[in-house]
Design a protein around this motif. Structure first.
Motif, PDB file in Angstrom:
ATOM      1  N   ILE A 130      39.839  31.595 -51.485  1.00 18.18           N
ATOM      2  CA  ILE A 130      39.343  31.195 -50.162  1.00 18.18           C
ATOM      3  C   ILE A 130      38.969  29.721 -50.167  1.00 18.18           C
ATOM      4  O   ILE A 130      39.165  29.011 -49.165  1.00 18.18           O
ATOM      5  N   THR A 131      38.448  29.212 -51.272  1.00 18.17           N
ATOM      6  CA  THR A 131      38.177  27.774 -51.376  1.00 18.17           C
ATOM      7  C   THR A 131      39.455  26.985 -51.134  1.00 18.17           C
ATOM      8  O   THR A 131      39.472  26.023 -50.343  1.00 18.17           O
ATOM      9  N   ALA A 132      40.531  27.374 -51.803  1.00 18.25           N
ATOM     10  CA  ALA A 132      41.806  26.679 -51.620  1.00 18.25           C
ATOM     11  C   ALA A 132      42.282  26.782 -50.172  1.00 18.25           C
ATOM     12  O   ALA A 132      42.811  25.805 -49.608  1.00 18.25           O
ATOM     13  N   GLU A 133      42.073  27.939 -49.549  1.00 18.49           N
ATOM     14  CA  GLU A 133      42.495  28.107 -48.154  1.00 18.49           C
ATOM     15  C   GLU A 133      41.676  27.222 -47.220  1.00 18.49           C
ATOM     16  O   GLU A 133      42.210  26.643 -46.276  1.00 18.49           O
ATOM     17  N   ILE A 134      40.377  27.103 -47.469  1.00 18.54           N
ATOM     18  CA  ILE A 134      39.539  26.236 -46.642  1.00 18.54           C
ATOM     19  C   ILE A 134      40.027  24.791 -46.728  1.00 18.54           C
ATOM     20  O   ILE A 134      40.076  24.064 -45.728  1.00 18.54           O
ATOM     21  N   LEU A 135      40.407  24.379 -47.931  1.00 20.04           N
ATOM     22  CA  LEU A 135      40.857  23.005 -48.115  1.00 20.04           C
ATOM     23  C   LEU A 135      42.207  22.737 -47.457  1.00 20.04           C
ATOM     24  O   LEU A 135      42.449  21.633 -46.964  1.00 20.04           O
ATOM     25  N   THR A 136      43.084  23.728 -47.444  1.00 21.86           N
ATOM     26  CA  THR A 136      44.463  23.494 -47.002  1.00 21.86           C
ATOM     27  C   THR A 136      44.774  24.012 -45.606  1.00 21.86           C
ATOM     28  O   THR A 136      45.839  23.696 -45.060  1.00 21.86           O
ATOM     29  N   SER A 137      43.886  24.796 -45.005  1.00 21.75           N
ATOM     30  CA  SER A 137      44.159  25.334 -43.669  1.00 21.75           C
ATOM     31  C   SER A 137      43.885  24.289 -42.590  1.00 21.75           C
ATOM     32  O   SER A 137      42.791  23.711 -42.543  1.00 21.75           O
ATOM     33  N   PRO A 138      44.832  24.049 -41.696  1.00 21.22           N
ATOM     34  CA  PRO A 138      44.617  23.077 -40.609  1.00 21.22           C
ATOM     35  C   PRO A 138      43.502  23.474 -39.648  1.00 21.22           C
ATOM     36  O   PRO A 138      43.076  22.653 -38.829  1.00 21.22           O
ATOM     37  N   THR A 139      43.012  24.717 -39.741  1.00 18.68           N
ATOM     38  CA  THR A 139      41.978  25.187 -38.815  1.00 18.68           C
ATOM     39  C   THR A 139      40.571  24.734 -39.221  1.00 18.68           C
ATOM     40  O   THR A 139      39.638  24.917 -38.442  1.00 18.68           O
ATOM     41  N   THR A 140      40.399  24.171 -40.404  1.00 20.33           N
ATOM     42  CA  THR A 140      39.056  23.832 -40.872  1.00 20.33           C
ATOM     43  C   THR A 140      38.745  22.345 -40.694  1.00 20.33           C
ATOM     44  O   THR A 140      39.641  21.489 -40.761  1.00 20.33           O
ATOM     45  N   GLU A 141      37.479  22.055 -40.518  1.00 19.93           N
ATOM     46  CA  GLU A 141      37.045  20.661 -40.442  1.00 19.93           C
ATOM     47  C   GLU A 141      37.236  19.962 -41.784  1.00 19.93           C
ATOM     48  O   GLU A 141      37.539  18.762 -41.832  1.00 19.93           O
ATOM     49  N   ASN A 143      39.648  20.415 -43.938  1.00 19.16           N
ATOM     50  CA  ASN A 143      41.052  20.009 -44.032  1.00 19.16           C
ATOM     51  C   ASN A 143      41.325  18.775 -43.183  1.00 19.16           C
ATOM     52  O   ASN A 143      42.043  17.856 -43.607  1.00 19.16           O
ATOM     53  N   GLN A 144      40.743  18.739 -41.991  1.00 18.69           N
ATOM     54  CA  GLN A 144      40.965  17.599 -41.110  1.00 18.69           C
ATOM     55  C   GLN A 144      40.441  16.307 -41.723  1.00 18.69           C
ATOM     56  O   GLN A 144      41.058  15.238 -41.584  1.00 18.69           O
ATOM     57  N   VAL A 145      39.313  16.384 -42.429  1.00 19.37           N
ATOM     58  CA  VAL A 145      38.777  15.198 -43.103  1.00 19.37           C
ATOM     59  C   VAL A 145      39.688  14.797 -44.257  1.00 19.37           C
ATOM     60  O   VAL A 145      40.042  13.617 -44.419  1.00 19.37           O
ATOM     61  N   LEU A 146      40.086  15.767 -45.078  1.00 22.04           N
ATOM     62  CA  LEU A 146      40.913  15.450 -46.244  1.00 22.04           C
ATOM     63  C   LEU A 146      42.269  14.884 -45.833  1.00 22.04           C
ATOM     64  O   LEU A 146      42.815  13.991 -46.512  1.00 22.04           O
ATOM     65  N   ARG A 147      42.824  15.370 -44.734  1.00 20.16           N
ATOM     66  CA  ARG A 147      44.141  14.894 -44.297  1.00 20.16           C
ATOM     67  C   ARG A 147      44.098  13.448 -43.828  1.00 20.16           C
ATOM     68  O   ARG A 147      45.137  12.786 -43.758  1.00 20.16           O
ATOM     69  N   LYS A 148      42.899  12.952 -43.500  1.00 16.15           N
ATOM     70  CA  LYS A 148      42.782  11.533 -43.144  1.00 16.15           C
ATOM     71  C   LYS A 148      43.082  10.632 -44.339  1.00 16.15           C
ATOM     72  O   LYS A 148      43.490   9.487 -44.176  1.00 16.15           O
ATOM     73  N   VAL A 149      42.870  11.160 -45.537  1.00 16.56           N
ATOM     74  CA  VAL A 149      43.200  10.387 -46.739  1.00 16.56           C
ATOM     75  C   VAL A 149      44.710  10.313 -46.897  1.00 16.56           C
ATOM     76  O   VAL A 149      45.290   9.245 -47.073  1.00 16.56           O
ATOM     77  N   SER A 150      45.374  11.485 -46.872  1.00 13.58           N
ATOM     78  CA  SER A 150      46.832  11.553 -46.881  1.00 13.58           C
ATOM     79  C   SER A 150      47.228  12.985 -46.562  1.00 13.58           C
ATOM     80  O   SER A 150      46.430  13.915 -46.764  1.00 13.58           O
ATOM     81  N   PRO A 151      48.443  13.194 -46.074  1.00 12.75           N
ATOM     82  CA  PRO A 151      48.870  14.569 -45.762  1.00 12.75           C
ATOM     83  C   PRO A 151      48.852  15.492 -46.968  1.00 12.75           C
ATOM     84  O   PRO A 151      48.680  16.705 -46.816  1.00 12.75           O
ATOM     85  N   THR A 152      49.023  14.951 -48.175  1.00 11.64           N
ATOM     86  CA  THR A 152      49.065  15.788 -49.377  1.00 11.64           C
ATOM     87  C   THR A 152      47.704  15.914 -50.062  1.00 11.64           C
ATOM     88  O   THR A 152      47.570  16.689 -51.016  1.00 11.64           O
ATOM     89  N   PHE A 153      46.717  15.174 -49.571  1.00  9.16           N
ATOM     90  CA  PHE A 153      45.431  15.137 -50.274  1.00  9.16           C
ATOM     91  C   PHE A 153      44.729  16.493 -50.310  1.00  9.16           C
ATOM     92  O   PHE A 153      44.155  16.859 -51.350  1.00  9.16           O
ATOM     93  N   PRO A 154      44.726  17.300 -49.238  1.00  6.45           N
ATOM     94  CA  PRO A 154      44.077  18.620 -49.332  1.00  6.45           C
ATOM     95  C   PRO A 154      44.644  19.463 -50.471  1.00  6.45           C
ATOM     96  O   PRO A 154      43.882  20.097 -51.219  1.00  6.45           O
ATOM     97  N   ALA A 155      45.950  19.480 -50.625  1.00  9.23           N
ATOM     98  CA  ALA A 155      46.567  20.263 -51.701  1.00  9.23           C
ATOM     99  C   ALA A 155      46.241  19.677 -53.066  1.00  9.23           C
ATOM    100  O   ALA A 155      46.064  20.418 -54.047  1.00  9.23           O
ATOM    101  N   GLU A 156      46.125  18.358 -53.155  1.00 10.52           N
ATOM    102  CA  GLU A 156      45.770  17.727 -54.429  1.00 10.52           C
ATOM    103  C   GLU A 156      44.360  18.153 -54.860  1.00 10.52           C
ATOM    104  O   GLU A 156      44.131  18.504 -56.023  1.00 10.52           O
TER     105      GLU A 156
END
Length: 454
Positions: A130-141, A143-156
């Motif tokens: 669930i931690t990984a899902e929170i980080l990578t799901s576009p529905t979470t805040e 994920n939205q913050v991490l994607r500002k770094v780069s599109p691949t950053f949440p998965a990293e």
């Protein structure tokens, strides 16, 4: 300046009883702290039912995650200051990895649910997934913050927590036998439980940490600080995490949720108060948003309502949990395990449903494992001691103290039962008194061991 490198106009500090100050310089870290998903961790206790034994243990996973972030920040500072990479592959620290490490440290526990381990057992959830899902799901805040770094950053960042990130230095900062996660929870749990078992010299350990090509090692002259850490962890598990009363309250919590689930599944639930936020879990059809609605307070509210349930077992278990009425327990061994069946029969004869008022539980910990096995589900790297010439030795080969602990599981197995079986209250029917007497004699004659209750 990109969002990845954006710094706050002024360094922000957060007061902390363990680390004094927690320093935040990156805008992304502050933004992550302010997300809905991270703020939810304020409402989830770090130690769950242990707070019913150690009354000061009211701290939460929010504070712990900040502490893990702070220790990781200090490790990065030390590595960049003293061991920066100069040529590719030299084993030094590449500070371009800093933000990934800091975000993984901050978010490593964001997937924990209410009373996390008990909840996971009943509803078969997995907080790491669930931690990984929170980080990578576009529905979470988050994920939205991490994607500002780069599109691949949440998965990293998720891959660090999942231990698949390519740089072992970053992974071992967060997950190893001596990592930022363990170091913070030992110190924090010791502080809030009012005990000294978990204390060790954090400053010295951070000082002797060294990056190398295969991960993180510790200088030979800091070995005794590492030994102290290993012993502190051993003591905390024996004295705090495996406390029999805390485990007894976990059994009640487990059975309380199981009874509510059973009543719902069998159509016997009380329509006057339907636990709407738990229904997706009863039906095994929950999504991420259903999960994020839950915290300790939500469950406690349901438990309060269940006190008035027409189902006697549900109402009684809610009372026992909310009013701290733990089950008693005795330790057993493989030799004495056959004695449990007749004990259960006596408990049933006294009118208790043994499905909900008895349990067996084993709690074991491996204080130190020198056998790294990448094939197991959660492999832990060895603790490496670095010699002056740069060569590495596994900790137990140079430490007699750790060698005495390596590979040896510590803990016990317990049988839990109603306290009334030993000390019946005045409302108990007198006809049950011979059963209570037989139960007490059975335990004493067979030398099953009762713990001291806190």
């Amino acid at each position: 300046m990109s969002y990845a490198t954006a710094l706050l106009p002024h360094e922000k500090v957060l007061r902390d009883p363990v680390h004094n100050y927690i320093y935040v310089r990156h805008q992304v870290i502050l933004d992550l702290i302010n997300t809905r998903e991270f703020q939810r961790l304020r409402r989830i206790k770090q130690l769950g039912t242990a707070s019913l034994v150690f009354h000061g243990a009211e701290h939460n996973r929010f504070a712990h995650c900040l502490g893990v972030y702070e220790i990781t920040r200090q490790i990065c500072d030390n590595f960049q200051r003293n061991y920066p990479t100069t040529t590719p592959g030299d084993g030094g620290w590449d500070d371009r990895e800093r933000l990934t490490a800091l975000c993984a440290a901050l978010l490593h526990d964001i997937g924990h649910g209410p009373y996390s381990h008990t909840f996971e057992h009943i509803f078969h959830t997995d907080h790491e997934a669930i931690t990984a899902e929170i980080l990578t799901s576009p529905t979470t805040e988050v994920n939205q913050v991490l994607r500002k770094v780069s599109p691949t950053f949440p998965a990293e960042v998720a891959s660090v927590i999942q231990k698949t990130y390519p740089n072992p230095q970053v992974v071992q900062m967060i997950s190893s036998q001596i990592d930022a996660d363990r170091m913070d929870y030992l110190l924090r749990d010791a502080y809030y439980t009012g005990t000294q078992y978990g204390t060790f010299d954090l400053t010295r350990i951070l000082r002797v940490m060294r990056p190398y090509r295969g991960g993180i090692a510790f200088a030979m002259n800091g070995m005794h600080a590492v030994e102290d850490y290993v012993m502190s962890r051993f003591q905390m598990y024996q004295q705090i995490y495996f406390h029999p009363v805390s485990r007894a309250m976990e059994v009640i919590l487990d059975h309380l949720l199981a009874r509510a689930n059973y009543l719902y599944q069998s159509g016997q639930s009380d329509d006057s108060f339907v636990p709407h936020l738990l229904l997706p879990f009863f039906n095994h059809q929950f999504d991420l948003q259903d999960y994020l609605y839950l915290d300790d307070g939500v469950l406690t509210t349901y438990f309060t309502h269940w006190r008035q349930s027409p189902d006697d077992i549900l109402a009684d278990l809610a009372h026992r949990f909310l009013d701290r009425k733990p089950l008693k327990s005795v330790a057993y061994t493989p030799e004495t395990k056959p004695l449990i069946a007749p004990l259960r029969q006596l408990i049933a004869s006294a009118g208790f449903n043994t499905d909900y008022y008895t349990a067996t539980d084993n709690s074991y910990d491996l204080p130190y494992d020198d056998a790294y096995d990448p094939k197991v589900a959660h492999p832990l790297t060895q603790i490496e001691i670095q010699q002056p010439d740069g060569s590495l030795l596994e900790l137990s080969t140079v430490s007699d103290l750790v060698n005495a602990l390596r590979g040896k599981f510590s803990g016990d197995q317990r049988f839990f039962f109603p306290k009334e079986m030993l000390m019946p209250d005045q409302s108990a029917p007198e006809l049950f008194q011979p059963i209570y007497d037989d139960f007490s004699r059975y335990i004493q004659n067979n030398q099953l061991i009762q713990p001291k209750e806190n």
